[in-house]
Design a protein around this motif. Structure first.
Motif, PDB file in Angstrom:
ATOM      1  N   ASP A   1       2.710  -5.657   3.767  1.00 58.33           N
ATOM      2  CA  ASP A   1       4.056  -6.223   3.647  1.00 58.33           C
ATOM      3  C   ASP A   1       5.047  -5.140   3.224  1.00 58.33           C
ATOM      4  O   ASP A   1       6.217  -5.180   3.596  1.00 58.33           O
ATOM      5  CB  ASP A   1       4.022  -7.349   2.611  1.00 58.33           C
ATOM      6  CG  ASP A   1       5.261  -8.201   2.675  1.00 58.33           C
ATOM      7  OD1 ASP A   1       5.664  -8.571   3.799  1.00 58.33           O
ATOM      8  OD2 ASP A   1       5.847  -8.497   1.619  1.00 58.33           O
ATOM      9  N   ALA A   2       4.573  -4.190   2.417  1.00 59.57           N
ATOM     10  CA  ALA A   2       5.457  -3.115   1.960  1.00 59.57           C
ATOM     11  C   ALA A   2       4.661  -1.825   1.842  1.00 59.57           C
ATOM     12  O   ALA A   2       3.451  -1.856   1.581  1.00 59.57           O
ATOM     13  CB  ALA A   2       6.045  -3.472   0.599  1.00 59.57           C
ATOM     14  N   GLN A   3       5.336  -0.702   2.037  1.00 63.01           N
ATOM     15  CA  GLN A   3       4.697   0.603   1.842  1.00 63.01           C
ATOM     16  C   GLN A   3       5.517   1.378   0.796  1.00 63.01           C
ATOM     17  O   GLN A   3       6.736   1.375   0.838  1.00 63.01           O
ATOM     18  CB  GLN A   3       4.682   1.413   3.136  1.00 63.01           C
ATOM     19  CG  GLN A   3       3.818   0.804   4.231  1.00 63.01           C
ATOM     20  CD  GLN A   3       3.683   1.742   5.437  1.00 63.01           C
ATOM     21  OE1 GLN A   3       2.616   2.244   5.727  1.00 63.01           O
ATOM     22  NE2 GLN A   3       4.785   1.956   6.142  1.00 63.01           N
TER      23      GLN A   3
ATOM     24  N   ALA B   1       4.455  -3.096   9.215  1.00 60.38           N
ATOM     25  CA  ALA B   1       3.839  -1.774   9.083  1.00 60.38           C
ATOM     26  C   ALA B   1       2.368  -1.972   9.405  1.00 60.38           C
ATOM     27  O   ALA B   1       1.675  -2.701   8.698  1.00 60.38           O
ATOM     28  CB  ALA B   1       4.004  -1.240   7.669  1.00 60.38           C
ATOM     29  N   LEU B   2       1.921  -1.366  10.488  1.00 53.31           N
ATOM     30  CA  LEU B   2       0.542  -1.601  10.901  1.00 53.31           C
ATOM     31  C   LEU B   2      -0.146  -0.308  11.320  1.00 53.31           C
ATOM     32  O   LEU B   2       0.512   0.653  11.740  1.00 53.31           O
ATOM     33  CB  LEU B   2       0.501  -2.606  12.055  1.00 53.31           C
ATOM     34  CG  LEU B   2       1.138  -2.208  13.391  1.00 53.31           C
ATOM     35  CD1 LEU B   2       0.087  -1.638  14.341  1.00 53.31           C
ATOM     36  CD2 LEU B   2       1.788  -3.434  14.033  1.00 53.31           C
TER      37      LEU B   2
ATOM     38  N   VAL C   1       0.878  -1.183   0.000  1.00 50.53           N
ATOM     39  CA  VAL C   1       0.000   0.000   0.000  1.00 50.53           C
ATOM     40  C   VAL C   1       0.911   1.227   0.000  1.00 50.53           C
ATOM     41  O   VAL C   1       2.116   1.110   0.214  1.00 50.53           O
ATOM     42  CB  VAL C   1      -0.902   0.070   1.260  1.00 50.53           C
ATOM     43  CG1 VAL C   1      -1.924  -1.046   1.285  1.00 50.53           C
ATOM     44  CG2 VAL C   1      -0.094   0.083   2.540  1.00 50.53           C
ATOM     45  N   GLU C   2       0.306   2.381  -0.236  1.00 53.27           N
ATOM     46  CA  GLU C   2       1.116   3.607  -0.092  1.00 53.27           C
ATOM     47  C   GLU C   2       1.479   3.761   1.376  1.00 53.27           C
ATOM     48  O   GLU C   2       2.635   3.875   1.749  1.00 53.27           O
ATOM     49  CB  GLU C   2       0.330   4.812  -0.607  1.00 53.27           C
ATOM     50  CG  GLU C   2       0.222   4.808  -2.118  1.00 53.27           C
ATOM     51  CD  GLU C   2      -0.463   6.034  -2.666  1.00 53.27           C
ATOM     52  OE1 GLU C   2      -0.889   6.906  -1.875  1.00 53.27           O
ATOM     53  OE2 GLU C   2      -0.576   6.115  -3.903  1.00 53.27           O
ATOM     54  N   SER C   3       0.443   3.801   2.214  1.00 54.12           N
ATOM     55  CA  SER C   3       0.671   3.964   3.648  1.00 54.12           C
ATOM     56  C   SER C   3      -0.469   3.252   4.371  1.00 54.12           C
ATOM     57  O   SER C   3      -1.640   3.431   3.999  1.00 54.12           O
ATOM     58  CB  SER C   3       0.644   5.465   3.990  1.00 54.12           C
ATOM     59  OG  SER C   3       0.170   5.676   5.305  1.00 54.12           O
TER      60      SER C   3
ATOM     61  N   ILE D   1      10.402   4.032   5.688  1.00 56.03           N
ATOM     62  CA  ILE D   1      10.699   2.971   4.721  1.00 56.03           C
ATOM     63  C   ILE D   1      10.204   1.617   5.227  1.00 56.03           C
ATOM     64  O   ILE D   1      10.538   1.220   6.345  1.00 56.03           O
ATOM     65  CB  ILE D   1      12.219   2.910   4.457  1.00 56.03           C
ATOM     66  CG1 ILE D   1      12.630   4.174   3.724  1.00 56.03           C
ATOM     67  CG2 ILE D   1      12.598   1.652   3.694  1.00 56.03           C
ATOM     68  CD1 ILE D   1      14.050   4.192   3.263  1.00 56.03           C
ATOM     69  N   THR D   2       9.399   0.923   4.421  1.00 63.99           N
ATOM     70  CA  THR D   2       8.978  -0.451   4.723  1.00 63.99           C
ATOM     71  C   THR D   2       9.233  -1.282   3.494  1.00 63.99           C
ATOM     72  O   THR D   2       8.509  -1.178   2.496  1.00 63.99           O
ATOM     73  CB  THR D   2       7.484  -0.514   5.088  1.00 63.99           C
ATOM     74  OG1 THR D   2       7.196   0.453   6.099  1.00 63.99           O
ATOM     75  CG2 THR D   2       7.100  -1.895   5.605  1.00 63.99           C
ATOM     76  N   ARG D   3      10.305  -2.073   3.515  1.00 59.20           N
ATOM     77  CA  ARG D   3      10.663  -2.889   2.354  1.00 59.20           C
ATOM     78  C   ARG D   3       9.972  -4.254   2.444  1.00 59.20           C
ATOM     79  O   ARG D   3       9.794  -4.783   3.548  1.00 59.20           O
ATOM     80  CB  ARG D   3      12.177  -3.071   2.311  1.00 59.20           C
ATOM     81  CG  ARG D   3      12.890  -1.741   2.338  1.00 59.20           C
ATOM     82  CD  ARG D   3      14.382  -1.954   2.495  1.00 59.20           C
ATOM     83  NE  ARG D   3      15.036  -2.057   1.211  1.00 59.20           N
ATOM     84  CZ  ARG D   3      16.245  -2.587   1.035  1.00 59.20           C
ATOM     85  NH1 ARG D   3      16.888  -3.104   2.054  1.00 59.20           N
ATOM     86  NH2 ARG D   3      16.800  -2.606  -0.148  1.00 59.20           N
TER      87      ARG D   3
END
Ligand code: BT5
Length: 264
Positions: free
Chosen positions: A48-50, A70-71, A24-26, A62-64
């Motif tokens: 899983d990723a942003q 990322a929650l 997702v974006e965020s 950053i979320t790779r």
């Protein structure tokens, strides 16, 4: 990320709906959309990723893929439950919940840097982003966003962050399951949300507080706003500082950054 497996792994927790995405974006922005569609209380948005994870003041997070958590947790505090003074506790709620898991489940010596960072060995392992929405004077919802660096690859090698960063794997010297870590974090969040109004939240926040009795500089994007010795967190979540002339002042979170005074 095997979405069904993750959903199953969260089944035993008293959450609302669980929305899990590969990208997702965020998650905080996604949570806003889910709220518009009527998401029940305690719903969880996970990705899983942003591609546009956010920090405070337009900074990015950053979320790779496959490396981190990322929650965004959706809360609808009962009317009257969150008064103004409790709003300042939301970042502390997230930080204390993460801090306690690191201490108790992984025996790591963690600390909470006011207002919203969780550190291990002085390096940032997690950031908290509470976002509060209002309808006039009526608080409608709270989105508690949390980003955690789990596997070593969560941090790009060439990352240039404003503070040194670390991951759970770097701290432990071994890899742990992201799902297990998430279960522990959500269990801790549920426990501490129940204690939002209690003195124990502030007491625990204070006992976890980084830089206590040390000299720090507080700044915003406009530059330095104060320097002094950190006395602790007050009931409303503000940071109490004593300046060189002995005057004590309290600062509310938002855009403030805390740095140790450079003694070099
Ligand atoms: C924060 O902001 O620390 C709050 C971060 C909240 C992220 C979560 S992820 C789930 C939810 N959805 C979102 O979109 N956001 C929330 P702040 O104190 O402003 O720190 C941001 C700064 O941390 C950046 O400017 C970078 O220097 C640094 N940074 C970025 N990614 C990082 C990472 N993965 N680990 C450590 N530091 C990072």
């Amino acid at each position: 990320m095997d979405i069904d497996h993750w959903k199953q792994g969260l089944n035993d927790l008293p959450l609302g709906d669980v929305y899990i995405y590969q990208e997702v974006e965020s998650t905080n922005s996604e949570a806003e959309k889910r709220i518009q569609e009527g998401a029940p209380p305690f719903s969880l948005v996970l990705a899983d990723a942003q591609t546009a994870g956010r920090g405070r003041q337009g900074r990015s997070w950053i979320t790779r893929p496959g490396t981190a958590l990322a929650l965004s947790w959706i809360l609808y505090p009962e009317p009257g439950r969150i008064q103004q003074e409790l709003l300042g506790r939301l970042a502390g709620l997230g930080a204390v919940a993460v801090w306690e898991v690191l201490q108790e489940e992984y025996q790591l010596s963690a600390s909470v840097k006011w207002p919203n960072d969780v550190l291990v060995e002085g390096k940032k392992i997690a950031g908290i982003l509470p976002e509060v929405h209002w309808d006039g004077c009526q608080l409608t919802d709270v989105i508690l966003g949390i980003g955690l660096n789990v596997h070593r690859e969560a941090l790009p090698q060439d990352a240039e962050f404003i503070f040194p960063a670390t991951t759970l794997e770097d701290c432990l010297g071994e890899r742990v399951s992201r799902l297990e870590f998430l279960q522990q974090i959500m269990t801790s969040l549920l426990k501490w949300y129940g204690r939002l109004a209690e003195p124990t939240l502030i007491n625990t926040w204070n006992s976890a507080l980084a830089h206590r009795e040390e000299s720090v500089v507080l700044s915003t994007s406009q530059g330095e706003i104060a320097r002094g010795v950190v006395l602790g967190v007050k009931d409303d979540g503000s940071l109490s500082l004593r300046d060189a002339t002995g005057v004590v002042q309290d600062f509310h979170s938002g855009e403030i950054q805390v740095r140790l005074v450079d003694r070099s």
